[in-house]
Write a protein that holds these residues in place. Sequence first.
Motif, PDB file in Angstrom:
ATOM      1  N   SER A  50     -10.773  37.635  19.002  1.00 33.83           N
ATOM      2  CA  SER A  50     -10.445  38.797  19.817  1.00 33.83           C
ATOM      3  C   SER A  50     -11.665  39.684  20.015  1.00 33.83           C
ATOM      4  CB  SER A  50      -9.309  39.596  19.169  1.00 33.83           C
ATOM      5  OG  SER A  50      -9.038  40.774  19.900  1.00 33.83           O
ATOM      6  N   TYR A  51     -12.416  39.926  18.944  1.00 34.85           N
ATOM      7  CA  TYR A  51     -13.606  40.766  19.081  1.00 34.85           C
ATOM      8  C   TYR A  51     -14.614  40.106  20.009  1.00 34.85           C
ATOM      9  CZ  TYR A  51     -17.507  43.803  18.234  1.00 34.85           C
ATOM     10  OH  TYR A  51     -18.538  44.687  18.444  1.00 34.85           O
ATOM     11  N   GLU A  52     -14.851  38.836  19.823  1.00 28.59           N
ATOM     12  CA  GLU A  52     -15.818  38.115  20.659  1.00 28.59           C
ATOM     13  C   GLU A  52     -15.399  38.153  22.134  1.00 28.59           C
ATOM     14  OE1 GLU A  52     -18.579  35.970  20.290  1.00 28.59           O
ATOM     15  OE2 GLU A  52     -18.970  36.224  18.146  1.00 28.59           O
ATOM     16  N   ALA A  53     -14.117  38.004  22.396  1.00 26.66           N
ATOM     17  CA  ALA A  53     -13.635  37.956  23.777  1.00 26.66           C
ATOM     18  C   ALA A  53     -13.667  39.325  24.444  1.00 26.66           C
ATOM     19  CB  ALA A  53     -12.222  37.393  23.810  1.00 26.66           C
ATOM     20  N   ASN A  54     -13.393  40.364  23.672  1.00 29.81           N
ATOM     21  CA  ASN A  54     -13.212  41.689  24.276  1.00 29.81           C
ATOM     22  C   ASN A  54     -14.371  42.656  24.073  1.00 29.81           C
ATOM     23  OD1 ASN A  54     -10.454  41.225  25.212  1.00 29.81           O
ATOM     24  ND2 ASN A  54      -9.910  41.193  23.045  1.00 29.81           N
ATOM     25  N   CYS A  55     -15.201  42.398  23.076  1.00 28.32           N
ATOM     26  CA  CYS A  55     -16.250  43.369  22.744  1.00 28.32           C
ATOM     27  C   CYS A  55     -17.662  42.803  22.791  1.00 28.32           C
ATOM     28  CB  CYS A  55     -15.983  43.955  21.359  1.00 28.32           C
ATOM     29  SG  CYS A  55     -14.370  44.739  21.178  1.00 28.32           S
ATOM     30  N   GLY A  56     -17.812  41.528  22.510  1.00 25.64           N
ATOM     31  CA  GLY A  56     -19.142  40.942  22.537  1.00 25.64           C
ATOM     32  C   GLY A  56     -19.421  40.092  21.322  1.00 25.64           C
ATOM     33  N   PRO A  57     -20.624  39.535  21.239  1.00 26.58           N
ATOM     34  CA  PRO A  57     -20.952  38.588  20.179  1.00 26.58           C
ATOM     35  C   PRO A  57     -21.167  39.234  18.810  1.00 26.58           C
ATOM     36  CG  PRO A  57     -22.872  38.985  21.544  1.00 26.58           C
ATOM     37  CD  PRO A  57     -21.720  39.687  22.214  1.00 26.58           C
ATOM     38  N   ILE A  58     -20.823  38.482  17.794  1.00 31.88           N
ATOM     39  CA  ILE A  58     -21.184  38.828  16.421  1.00 31.88           C
ATOM     40  C   ILE A  58     -22.434  38.012  16.085  1.00 31.88           C
ATOM     41  CG2 ILE A  58     -20.483  38.746  13.988  1.00 31.88           C
ATOM     42  CD1 ILE A  58     -17.554  38.978  15.009  1.00 31.88           C
ATOM     43  N   ASP A  59     -23.555  38.691  15.926  1.00 28.06           N
ATOM     44  CA  ASP A  59     -24.839  38.021  15.725  1.00 28.06           C
ATOM     45  C   ASP A  59     -25.151  37.755  14.260  1.00 28.06           C
ATOM     46  OD1 ASP A  59     -25.788  38.325  18.605  1.00 28.06           O
ATOM     47  OD2 ASP A  59     -25.446  40.425  18.050  1.00 28.06           O
ATOM     48  N   VAL A  60     -24.607  38.607  13.402  1.00 27.54           N
ATOM     49  CA  VAL A  60     -24.883  38.516  11.961  1.00 27.54           C
ATOM     50  C   VAL A  60     -23.558  38.637  11.215  1.00 27.54           C
ATOM     51  CG1 VAL A  60     -26.067  39.555   9.985  1.00 27.54           C
ATOM     52  CG2 VAL A  60     -27.147  39.609  12.253  1.00 27.54           C
ATOM     53  N   LEU A  61     -23.336  37.738  10.271  1.00 25.71           N
ATOM     54  CA  LEU A  61     -22.170  37.827   9.399  1.00 25.71           C
ATOM     55  C   LEU A  61     -22.638  37.927   7.967  1.00 25.71           C
ATOM     56  CD1 LEU A  61     -19.190  37.517   8.495  1.00 25.71           C
ATOM     57  CD2 LEU A  61     -19.545  35.033   8.600  1.00 25.71           C
ATOM     58  N   VAL A  62     -22.121  38.907   7.253  1.00 26.31           N
ATOM     59  CA  VAL A  62     -22.355  39.015   5.813  1.00 26.31           C
ATOM     60  C   VAL A  62     -21.013  38.804   5.119  1.00 26.31           C
ATOM     61  CG1 VAL A  62     -23.205  40.417   3.911  1.00 26.31           C
ATOM     62  CG2 VAL A  62     -24.235  40.651   6.175  1.00 26.31           C
TER      63      VAL A  62
END
Length: 251
Positions: free
Chosen positions: A76-88
Amino acid sequence: MMSSLFDLTGKTALVTGSSQGIGLALAKGLAESGASVLLNGRNAERLADASASMPGSVGLSFDVTDAEAVKQAVDSYEANCGPIDVLVNNAGMQLRGPLEAYDPADFDRLMRTNVNSAFYVGQAVAKHMIGRGAGKIINIASVQTALARPGIAPYTASKGAVGNLTKGMATDWARYGLQVNAIAPGYFKTPLNEALYTDADFSAWLETRTPAGRWGEVDELQGACIFLASSASSFVNGQTLFVDGGISVSL
């Protein structure tokens, strides 16, 4: 030139379990290096407080031990807000007790929180990163990834698994342009370790046992996280960086 290697401007970082302790400190460090930060936690009130302490951050509440909830939140975040470049992958827990009396239900709960969550969130985010040909995943391991201590065998097993999962993720995903590494904190004054740092005898032992002679401060983990999240680590993959005052290398 050197400063640009560590510049995270324009990047979005998701830090799981970031409403307090190490996760919140890492989130603040990433934000100070220019990243837009997504905070995560299951306790809505605590997450709101954390977000309020970090202007510009966004709270993303989902249960990291629920594979479907993770997938829905990330997609949902990727589709509506943009990419997640870093995951911790920071979410974790500790349940201490003698191994011979350890409740199997507690063992399962600890493994779901410490290991399954890193797989669930890592997989959900990596699917999008792979499509873009770039991404950074940082798993939070522990000095117990390499060492054991009485009363925490299940935790030690879980953090050993995180270390090897990191190697596996890197082996599978480096070909797609992802860098996957881990940070292994030593002993830091966090809510997870409250029972230890409030114990005068344990603190005295730890300070003697650690070459640096003291507990770590959570802000001292930020540099390692920024390095692994930035272009400075573009050819670093599958490694576990110990930030522990030297305890893992000294008898």
